[in-house]
Motif scaffolding. Structure first.
Motif, PDB file in Angstrom:
ATOM      1  N   ASN A 186       0.828  -1.213   0.000  1.00  0.00           N
ATOM      2  CA  ASN A 186       0.000   0.000   0.000  1.00  0.00           C
ATOM      3  C   ASN A 186       0.857   1.256   0.000  1.00  0.00           C
ATOM      4  O   ASN A 186       0.527   2.245  -0.673  1.00  0.00           O
ATOM      5  CB  ASN A 186      -0.917  -0.005   1.229  1.00  0.00           C
ATOM      6  N   GLN A 187       1.960   1.235   0.742  1.00  0.00           N
ATOM      7  CA  GLN A 187       2.839   2.400   0.769  1.00  0.00           C
ATOM      8  C   GLN A 187       3.404   2.702  -0.605  1.00  0.00           C
ATOM      9  O   GLN A 187       3.477   3.868  -1.021  1.00  0.00           O
ATOM     10  CB  GLN A 187       3.971   2.156   1.772  1.00  0.00           C
ATOM     11  N   HIS A 188       3.808   1.664  -1.354  1.00  0.00           N
ATOM     12  CA  HIS A 188       4.338   1.880  -2.691  1.00  0.00           C
ATOM     13  C   HIS A 188       3.254   2.359  -3.643  1.00  0.00           C
ATOM     14  O   HIS A 188       3.475   3.280  -4.438  1.00  0.00           O
ATOM     15  CB  HIS A 188       4.981   0.579  -3.214  1.00  0.00           C
ATOM     16  N   ILE A 189       2.095   1.743  -3.574  1.00  0.00           N
ATOM     17  CA  ILE A 189       1.006   2.170  -4.457  1.00  0.00           C
ATOM     18  C   ILE A 189       0.630   3.616  -4.175  1.00  0.00           C
ATOM     19  O   ILE A 189       0.489   4.433  -5.087  1.00  0.00           O
ATOM     20  CB  ILE A 189      -0.212   1.245  -4.297  1.00  0.00           C
ATOM     21  N   SER A 190       0.487   3.954  -2.917  1.00  0.00           N
ATOM     22  CA  SER A 190       0.077   5.310  -2.528  1.00  0.00           C
ATOM     23  C   SER A 190       1.127   6.331  -2.945  1.00  0.00           C
ATOM     24  O   SER A 190       0.797   7.425  -3.409  1.00  0.00           O
ATOM     25  CB  SER A 190      -0.144   5.381  -1.017  1.00  0.00           C
ATOM     26  N   ALA A 191       2.413   5.973  -2.801  1.00  0.00           N
ATOM     27  CA  ALA A 191       3.479   6.910  -3.131  1.00  0.00           C
ATOM     28  C   ALA A 191       3.519   7.230  -4.610  1.00  0.00           C
ATOM     29  O   ALA A 191       3.871   8.341  -5.008  1.00  0.00           O
ATOM     30  CB  ALA A 191       4.823   6.341  -2.689  1.00  0.00           C
ATOM     31  N   HIS A 192       3.148   6.290  -5.469  1.00  0.00           N
ATOM     32  CA  HIS A 192       3.293   6.474  -6.904  1.00  0.00           C
ATOM     33  C   HIS A 192       2.014   6.893  -7.593  1.00  0.00           C
ATOM     34  O   HIS A 192       2.004   7.094  -8.809  1.00  0.00           O
ATOM     35  CB  HIS A 192       3.829   5.189  -7.538  1.00  0.00           C
ATOM     36  N   VAL A 193       0.896   6.993  -6.843  1.00  0.00           N
ATOM     37  CA  VAL A 193      -0.345   7.461  -7.462  1.00  0.00           C
ATOM     38  C   VAL A 193      -0.886   8.704  -6.773  1.00  0.00           C
ATOM     39  O   VAL A 193      -1.849   9.286  -7.235  1.00  0.00           O
ATOM     40  CB  VAL A 193      -1.440   6.376  -7.436  1.00  0.00           C
ATOM     41  N   SER A 194      -0.253   9.127  -5.672  1.00  0.00           N
ATOM     42  CA  SER A 194      -0.794  10.246  -4.899  1.00  0.00           C
ATOM     43  C   SER A 194      -0.783  11.541  -5.690  1.00  0.00           C
ATOM     44  O   SER A 194      -1.628  12.406  -5.515  1.00  0.00           O
ATOM     45  CB  SER A 194       0.023  10.430  -3.610  1.00  0.00           C
ATOM     46  N   HIS A 195       0.193  11.673  -6.611  1.00  0.00           N
ATOM     47  CA  HIS A 195       0.267  12.918  -7.365  1.00  0.00           C
ATOM     48  C   HIS A 195      -0.908  13.093  -8.318  1.00  0.00           C
ATOM     49  O   HIS A 195      -1.184  14.196  -8.769  1.00  0.00           O
ATOM     50  CB  HIS A 195       1.580  12.967  -8.156  1.00  0.00           C
ATOM     51  N   GLY A 196      -1.609  12.023  -8.629  1.00  0.00           N
ATOM     52  CA  GLY A 196      -2.717  12.120  -9.576  1.00  0.00           C
ATOM     53  C   GLY A 196      -4.071  12.001  -8.940  1.00  0.00           C
ATOM     54  O   GLY A 196      -5.082  11.998  -9.627  1.00  0.00           O
ATOM     55  N   SER A 197      -4.147  11.869  -7.640  1.00  0.00           N
ATOM     56  CA  SER A 197      -5.426  11.647  -6.967  1.00  0.00           C
ATOM     57  C   SER A 197      -6.002  12.950  -6.455  1.00  0.00           C
ATOM     58  O   SER A 197      -5.281  13.904  -6.164  1.00  0.00           O
ATOM     59  CB  SER A 197      -5.256  10.661  -5.804  1.00  0.00           C
ATOM     60  N   GLN A 198      -7.328  12.993  -6.322  1.00  0.00           N
ATOM     61  CA  GLN A 198      -8.017  14.154  -5.789  1.00  0.00           C
ATOM     62  C   GLN A 198      -8.033  14.087  -4.267  1.00  0.00           C
ATOM     63  O   GLN A 198      -7.972  13.011  -3.678  1.00  0.00           O
ATOM     64  CB  GLN A 198      -9.451  14.206  -6.317  1.00  0.00           C
ATOM     65  N   PRO A 199      -8.127  15.263  -3.594  1.00  0.00           N
ATOM     66  CA  PRO A 199      -8.204  15.250  -2.125  1.00  0.00           C
ATOM     67  C   PRO A 199      -9.394  14.437  -1.642  1.00  0.00           C
ATOM     68  O   PRO A 199     -10.512  14.598  -2.122  1.00  0.00           O
ATOM     69  CB  PRO A 199      -8.365  16.744  -1.792  1.00  0.00           C
ATOM     70  N   GLY A 200      -9.144  13.555  -0.689  1.00  0.00           N
ATOM     71  CA  GLY A 200     -10.207  12.725  -0.138  1.00  0.00           C
ATOM     72  C   GLY A 200     -10.504  11.482  -0.942  1.00  0.00           C
ATOM     73  O   GLY A 200     -11.297  10.635  -0.513  1.00  0.00           O
ATOM     74  N   GLU A 201      -9.897  11.350  -2.109  1.00  0.00           N
ATOM     75  CA  GLU A 201     -10.140  10.181  -2.959  1.00  0.00           C
ATOM     76  C   GLU A 201      -9.332   8.997  -2.445  1.00  0.00           C
ATOM     77  O   GLU A 201      -8.167   9.140  -2.054  1.00  0.00           O
ATOM     78  CB  GLU A 201      -9.762  10.502  -4.403  1.00  0.00           C
TER      79      GLU A 201
END
Length: 627
Positions: A186-201
């Protein structure tokens, strides 16, 4: 002396000549050197004119060489990510289980770093490479999501919560080793997709978790939801709901156990900021099923409100308690539980007015009442309702508090803006109990008022109406005294005493009517010489005129049958033991003193002809036999 001096002068003169000769040589040498310098300078100018262009060309060549070296370095720098892309592509296009999960995640990290570096160059020539790396990174993240989902599925087989509830064992949680692996992914997934996600998504891994574990919870709770509906079905439509007979209690316990366990698993995988949103998303499907189940139960209660309103009270109590405990444990789900409970809560609130109206309606629709004045079953039913409510005192007090004192007379009190009680709503202290006492007194007042009105319309004779009312009041008192209502309705006795007095007065009207025969307006004086205050009936009668004596005889003659008729009627009435004792006592207190006084004065008027049927002892015995 001149000779030596001449010698010295000659020597010095010779040295001067030598010096002069040297000076001449130096002058000649200087001229030669000057001539050489002139020729050298001329040669230097010639050389400079010849070499100058060559030197400039050399500098330009050196600068060009430096630039070429730098260009080569940049080319190598540009080639490195492309070469790295090819190297990482071979890894990321493979399955993580083939190359090793750790190596796979390291490859994603390197790809992400390369992408970041290329973006900083802002060169158009890199746009294609950037696009390729983005696509490659998406492939890697997607493969990680698949691993995350597959790992979750391995521990998400549905369970039977009833087993945990009956054996009092903890609900299963994800193992620490599995949680650790999921947390890393989860940490790796979150780190590499966070730049494209909306707040609260939610992140992709959070969405995967919510889907897999949400399905696991929904399937696990399905049997409890089904049991809640099946246990609500009635074989006998008139049967009153028995506390705890519905499966909603186990259903709520199952929800609380599974949600709490899931919260612990979520806490071990996601960041603190994600716990609430992931829990809500995970529980969304099962909460929708829960809300649907409560909606079906609400429909059942509405269709059987008079007998199953207690199920609504139980649901309010169980779900409110579960919501409060989940709120304290997780800080979430309060509003979702509130929305699910709202329809049942509103139905429960409306039940108070419905029950009151049912009392009026049921009595007003009666076409006959017991001819012997006995209490009717409706009184017992109404008091049984109040007794049953004491078993649901916390939710009942909460509901009455939300209505407000006295606002239970309308069957549509309106939707409450808050569909779940606050902390104060769970308090069953003085205020809540007082509201229930007020409602219970309103119910009893409605019952007795309706009974009195119907008795006047259907029962002939005040005595029968009085007995009927007194019997029903007795049932009310007895059922209060023999239940938890006794403490709750401690202030009700004065009102009941007023009703008892009204019933007694209604019954005694017939006896009061016959006692009019025992009154007279004859003025008599004590016989001269009489002592001790004893009444001499013969002397009194002797002083009366014949007409007055005839009047006394008529009074006895009229009293006897009226009295016998009242006694016979009294014995035919069906009276509760307490009612018979009380009314008999009041009859005796009302009749016996008057009769004894009348008998003392006029019993000699009979002269053995049977006009005076009862002496004082016989009258006392007859009146005592009424009890």
């Amino acid at each position: 002396m001149l000779a030596p001096r001449r010698a010295v002068f000659a020597e010095e003169a010779a040295e001067v000549e030598v010096l002069n000769a040297n000076v001449d040589k130096l002058k000649s040498l200087r001229k030669k050197i000057g001539a050489s310098l002139a020729r050298l300078e001329e040669s230097g100018r010639t050389v400079q004119d010849a070499i100058g262009p060559m030197y400039g060309n050399t500098q330009r060549l050196q600068t060009m060489n430096t630039n070429i070296a730098r260009i080569q370095e940049v080319i190598e720098k540009f080639k490195a990510p492309l070469e790295q892309r090819d190297r990482e592509e071979r890894i990321l296009r493979s399955r993580p289980d083939r190359v090793g999960l750790q190596e796979y995640m390291s490859s994603i990290d390197r790809t992400s770093l390369a992408l970041k570096n290329m973006k900083t160059t802002n060169m158009k020539s890199n746009q294609q490479a950037i696009s390729d790396l983005n696509g490659l990174l998406q492939v890697g993240v997607q493969n990680l999501e698949d691993v995350f989902r597959d790992t979750l599925r391995q521990g998400s087989q549905p369970i039977e919560p009833l087993k945990q509830l009956t054996t009092k064992t903890d609900f299963p949680r994800l193992s620490s080793s599995k949680s650790g692996q999921l947390r890393t992914i989860n940490q790796h997934i979150s780190a590499h997709v966070s730049h494209g996600s909306q707040p609260g998504e939610l992140t992709p891994s959070a969405r995967a978790y919510a889907h897999e574990r949400g399905q696991y919870i929904t399937l696990s709770l399905q049997n409890l939801a089904t049991a809640s509906l099946s246990t609500a079905r009635k074989v006998n439509a008139e049967a009153v709901y028995r506390q705890g007979s519905n499966g909603i209690g186990h259903y709520a316990q199952g929800i609380q156990g599974m949600y709490t366990a899931e919260y612990d698993s979520i806490s071990a995988i996601f960041t603190r900021e994600e716990w609430g949103s992931v829990l809500q998303a995970t529980c969304q499907s099962s909460l929708a099923t829960f809300a649907s189940t409560l909606g079906n139960l609400d429909t059942h209660v509405k269709n059987n409100l008079l007998t199953d309103c207690y199920l609504a009270y139980e649901i309010v109590d169980v779900v409110s308690s579960t919501s409060l405990q989940l709120e304290n444990r997780t800080g979430e789900l309060k509003h979702a539980m509130s929305d699910a409970l709202k329809p049942v809560r509103e139905t429960a609130k409306a039940s108070f007015a419905t029950l009151l109206n049912d009392v009026r309606t049921k009595i007003q629709q009666m076409q006959s009442l017991p001819a012997d004045g006995g209490a009717i079953p409706t009184t017992t039913e109404v008091m049984t309702r109040l007794q049953l409510m004491t078993s649901y005192l916390p939710p009942v007090c909460s509901l009455l508090r939300s209505l407000g004192d006295g606002n239970w007379t309308s069957p549509n009190p309106g939707a409450s803006s808050t569909s779940i009680p606050t902390m104060k709503s769970f308090d069953v202290g003085a205020d809540g109990k007082q509201l229930f006492a007020h409602y219970a007194l309103d119910t009893i007042e409605t019952l007795l008022t309706s009974l009195e009105s119907r008795a006047r319309a259907l029962l002939k004779g005040k005595p029968l109406q009085g007995v009927f009312l007194a019997n029903n009041i007795c049932i009310v008192e007895r059922m209060i005294r023999n239940s938890d209502l006794d403490v709750l309705l401690a202030t009700a006795q004065p009102k009941l005493d007023l009703w008892k007095k009204k019933a007694s007065n209604t019954y005694l009207e017939a006896w009061t009517e016959l006692t009019r025969f025992l009154f007279d307006s004859i003025k008599t004086t004590p016989r001269p010489g009489s002592t001790g205050g004893a009444i001499d009936s013969a002397a009194i009668l002797k002083s009366l005129s014949t007409k007055e004596k005839d009047g006394i005889k008529e009074k006895f003659k009229a009293f006897n049958p009226a009295f016998d008729s009242a006694v016979a009627a009294h014995k035919q009435y069906k009276m509760e033991l307490e009612v018979r004792r009380q009314l008999s006592k009041e009859v005796q207190v009302s009749v016996e003193p008057l009769y004894n006084k009348f008998w003392d004065r006029y019993h000699e008027v009979d002269k053995g002809k049977g006009r005076v049927k009862y002496d004082k002892g016989q009258m006392s015995g007859v009146l005592s036999s009424l009890a």
